[in-house]
Design an enzyme around this catalytic site. Structure first.
Site, PDB file in Angstrom:
ATOM      1  N   TYR A  17       4.228  11.678  48.810  1.00 45.27           N
ATOM      2  CA  TYR A  17       3.470  10.905  47.829  1.00 45.27           C
ATOM      3  C   TYR A  17       3.086  11.745  46.614  1.00 45.27           C
ATOM      4  O   TYR A  17       1.924  11.802  46.232  1.00 45.27           O
ATOM      5  CB  TYR A  17       2.196  10.328  48.472  1.00 45.27           C
ATOM      6  CG  TYR A  17       2.498   9.319  49.552  1.00 45.27           C
ATOM      7  CD1 TYR A  17       2.773   7.993  49.219  1.00 45.27           C
ATOM      8  CD2 TYR A  17       2.536   9.691  50.889  1.00 45.27           C
ATOM      9  CE1 TYR A  17       3.070   7.065  50.197  1.00 45.27           C
ATOM     10  CE2 TYR A  17       2.832   8.760  51.868  1.00 45.27           C
ATOM     11  CZ  TYR A  17       3.098   7.456  51.524  1.00 45.27           C
ATOM     12  OH  TYR A  17       3.388   6.538  52.491  1.00 45.27           O
ATOM     13  N   TYR A 144      -2.043   1.772  59.295  1.00 45.44           N
ATOM     14  CA  TYR A 144      -0.913   2.574  58.819  1.00 45.44           C
ATOM     15  C   TYR A 144       0.057   2.771  59.977  1.00 45.44           C
ATOM     16  O   TYR A 144      -0.343   3.182  61.063  1.00 45.44           O
ATOM     17  CB  TYR A 144      -1.364   3.948  58.282  1.00 45.44           C
ATOM     18  CG  TYR A 144      -0.180   4.782  57.875  1.00 45.44           C
ATOM     19  CD1 TYR A 144       0.478   4.533  56.673  1.00 45.44           C
ATOM     20  CD2 TYR A 144       0.323   5.772  58.716  1.00 45.44           C
ATOM     21  CE1 TYR A 144       1.607   5.261  56.313  1.00 45.44           C
ATOM     22  CE2 TYR A 144       1.458   6.506  58.353  1.00 45.44           C
ATOM     23  CZ  TYR A 144       2.088   6.239  57.158  1.00 45.44           C
ATOM     24  OH  TYR A 144       3.205   6.949  56.805  1.00 45.44           O
ATOM     25  N   ASP A 245       0.106   1.682  68.512  1.00 38.97           N
ATOM     26  CA  ASP A 245       0.653   2.821  67.774  1.00 38.97           C
ATOM     27  C   ASP A 245      -0.318   3.992  67.960  1.00 38.97           C
ATOM     28  O   ASP A 245      -1.316   4.108  67.257  1.00 38.97           O
ATOM     29  CB  ASP A 245       0.809   2.435  66.289  1.00 38.97           C
ATOM     30  CG  ASP A 245       1.304   3.599  65.439  1.00 38.97           C
ATOM     31  OD1 ASP A 245       1.376   4.724  65.953  1.00 38.97           O
ATOM     32  OD2 ASP A 245       1.605   3.369  64.245  1.00 38.97           O
ATOM     33  N   LYS A 274       3.838  12.574  66.370  1.00 35.27           N
ATOM     34  CA  LYS A 274       2.963  13.658  65.890  1.00 35.27           C
ATOM     35  C   LYS A 274       2.735  14.794  66.888  1.00 35.27           C
ATOM     36  O   LYS A 274       3.543  15.704  66.948  1.00 35.27           O
ATOM     37  CB  LYS A 274       1.655  13.067  65.369  1.00 35.27           C
ATOM     38  CG  LYS A 274       1.862  12.333  64.039  1.00 35.27           C
ATOM     39  CD  LYS A 274       0.587  12.106  63.263  1.00 35.27           C
ATOM     40  CE  LYS A 274       0.851  11.750  61.817  1.00 35.27           C
ATOM     41  NZ  LYS A 274       0.998  10.329  61.551  1.00 35.27           N
TER      42      LYS A 274
HETATM   43  C1  LIG Z   1       1.990   9.394  61.043  1.00 33.93           C
HETATM   44  C2  LIG Z   1       1.980   8.037  61.616  1.00 33.93           C
HETATM   45  C3  LIG Z   1       3.152   7.257  61.680  1.00 33.93           C
HETATM   46  C4  LIG Z   1       4.464   7.715  61.092  1.00 33.93           C
HETATM   47  O1  LIG Z   1       4.956   8.850  61.690  1.00 33.93           O
HETATM   48  P1  LIG Z   1       6.054   9.746  60.895  1.00 33.93           P
HETATM   49  O2  LIG Z   1       6.431  10.781  61.893  1.00 33.93           O
HETATM   50  O3  LIG Z   1       5.346  10.281  59.685  1.00 33.93           O
HETATM   51  O4  LIG Z   1       7.165   8.843  60.531  1.00 33.93           O
HETATM   52  C5  LIG Z   1       3.061   6.013  62.269  1.00 33.93           C
HETATM   53  N1  LIG Z   1       1.902   5.558  62.776  1.00 33.93           N
HETATM   54  C6  LIG Z   1       0.767   6.278  62.732  1.00 33.93           C
HETATM   55  C7  LIG Z   1      -0.484   5.723  63.320  1.00 33.93           C
HETATM   56  C8  LIG Z   1       0.756   7.534  62.137  1.00 33.93           C
HETATM   57  O5  LIG Z   1      -0.376   8.228  62.057  1.00 33.93           O
END
Ligand SMILES: *Cc1c(COP(=O)(O)O)cnc(C)c1O
Length: 424
Positions: A17, A144, A245, A274
């Site tokens: 970004y 997100y 997620d 992550k």
């Molecule tokens: C970071 C993140 C993603 C995306 O993961 P990337 O490895 O950056 O593609 C998706 N969902 C959540 C909740 C995140 O924090």
């Protein structure tokens, strides 16, 4: 690193970004160890970010280094089509072991965003296999879920600039994000927007996707566990899948191994990423139930239609397997609890400042929300001068440090925040 490397970077390399014409200065880091990042000029910075939630054990960890170098001598990569290997089976056994018993079929992919794409595709193929037309998702405002198109389509429409991609991006349903904070008395009114949407739209909905308990990049909001419990109940009632997620919240960050455990619920599909590899390399996993996996496999395509080139990368799997073992063998609950207690003690007093809108803490997450957006390059300069690495965004100055951080190191981070907040 030479100055001309930094200039080369600014001229040619995109950062997250960041403008190509007016890039925010990038700091040259040449090595990292424990909780410290080393700048090219030799200065060391205490890391408050864990490289975006990921480096939970700190950097350059001997156990993870060893797992990586051992795997390197065997094979760094081999295709997953028609082949399996010990790192993948070992990792998936562990993932099944540490998550709810119902989650037992695993798709390994390259990144968090792809794990979300996979989850959305699983939900769509599941309903298609059952002969039902359900093409839409419900997501939360301020959510997100990643930057690829499917993931972006379920991110907060304003934060992820849906307007930029109008006409191309699928349109889904968004409900107001839960307002009731984690520690506040529960307000059942919080559910009204979702209940109302489900009464009107339930028949079209394939799945509801949420970040359990903590909405990360969409605003670092920490909501009440009863909300998530009720979302699970509503999904059961209306026969809709629930996608959790946990890419940011997974692996202990919120004080539980997975944030869903705050509400004692199990999603139908779980996304991990992550911290999965302890922040070493990119890898993600999407877990689902046997029922969903089998239903998909009985559908028109006869299989789940996804298969990345680097699926199940052995190097990444070996590191992830070692990272999870390391976590399970550590007193991480105590570490995260101690970080939480200290963040509360040291950051909550900032609530009295007129320029501060809110201070929130859960597990190893500390958030100072300002009333106005902060000047990121200016704050980064201040933090680096103070010997810490903290990367704010929007109105948010936040910490997600490695779990191995010491009390003294953590105080250095909170002191640097206090000092700048008092000047703003
Ligand atoms: C970071 C993140 C993603 C995306 O993961 P990337 O490895 O950056 O593609 C998706 N969902 C959540 C909740 C995140 O924090």
């Amino acid at each position: 690193m030479q100055l001309n490397d930094i200039n080369f970077d600014a001229k040619h390399i995109w950062h997250p970004y960041t403008s190509m014409t007016q890039p925010i200065p990038a700091y040259p880091i040449v090595s990292a160890s424990g909780v410290e990042l080393e700048l090219a000029d030799g200065r060391k910075l205490i890391d408050g970010m864990a490289s975006w939630w990921a480096a939970i054990h700190g950097y350059n960890h001997p156990v993870l280094n060893q797992a990586a170098s051992q795997q390197l001598t065997k094979m760094s990569h081999v295709m997953f089509g028609g082949i399996t290997h010990p790192p993948a089976t070992a990792l998936c056994r562990q993932l099944i072991d540490i998550t709810d018993d119902r989650l037992e079929c695993i798709f390994l992919a390259d990144s968090g965003s792809v794990a979300v794409e996979v989850a959305l595709k699983m939900a769509l193929q599941y309903w298609q296999a059952r002969g039902e037309t359900r093409h839409q998702f419900i997501a939360l405002q301020r959510g997100y879920h990643g930057d690829t198109f499917g993931a972006m389509s379920v991110c907060d429409p304003a934060n992820s600039m849906h307007s930029l991609y109008r006409g191309y991006l699928p349109t889904h349903f968004f409900v107001q994000a839960p307002q009731c904070g984690f520690y506040q008395p529960w307000q059942a009114d919080d559910l009204i927007p979702l209940q109302k949407m489900l009464t009107e739209q339930a028949g079209k909905i394939a799945a509801i996707i949420v970040e359990p308990i903590v909405q990360g990049a969409g605003g670092m909001r920490i909501y009440h566990p009863n909300y998530l419990t009720a979302v699970r109940e509503l999904c059961d009632h209306y026969n809709i899948l629930l996608i959790a997620d946990e890419i940011a919240t997974g692996f202990g960050r919120t004080g539980k191994l997975f944030a869903c455990q705050h509400s004692a619920i199990t999603p139908d599909i779980l996304c991990l990423g992550k911290a999965l590899t302890g922040g070493y390399v990119t890898l993600s996993a999407t877990l689902t139930s046997r029922h969903i996996a089998e239903t998909i496999s009985q559908g028109k395509a006869g299989c789940f239609m996804h298969g990345p080139t680097f699926m199940g990368n052995p190097l990444a799997c070996a590191i992830a397997d070692a990272s999870i073992t390391l976590l399970r063998n550590s007193p991480w609950q105590k570490w995260v609890k101690d970080i939480e207690t200290q963040l509360m003690a040291e950051l909550f007093p900032l609530r009295d400042q007129p320029q501060v809108a809110d201070v929130r803490v859960l597990g190893a997450i500390g958030v100072v929300e300002m009333k106005n957006p902060v000047n990121v390059p200016e704050l980064q300069r201040h933090f680096v001068a103070e010997g810490v690495w903290i990367r704010p965004f929007g109105k948010l100055i936040y910490l997600t440090p490695p779990y191995i951080i010491t009390a003294v190191q953590l105080t250095k981070l909170t002191e640097a925040i206090k000092k700048i907040v008092l000047k703003l």
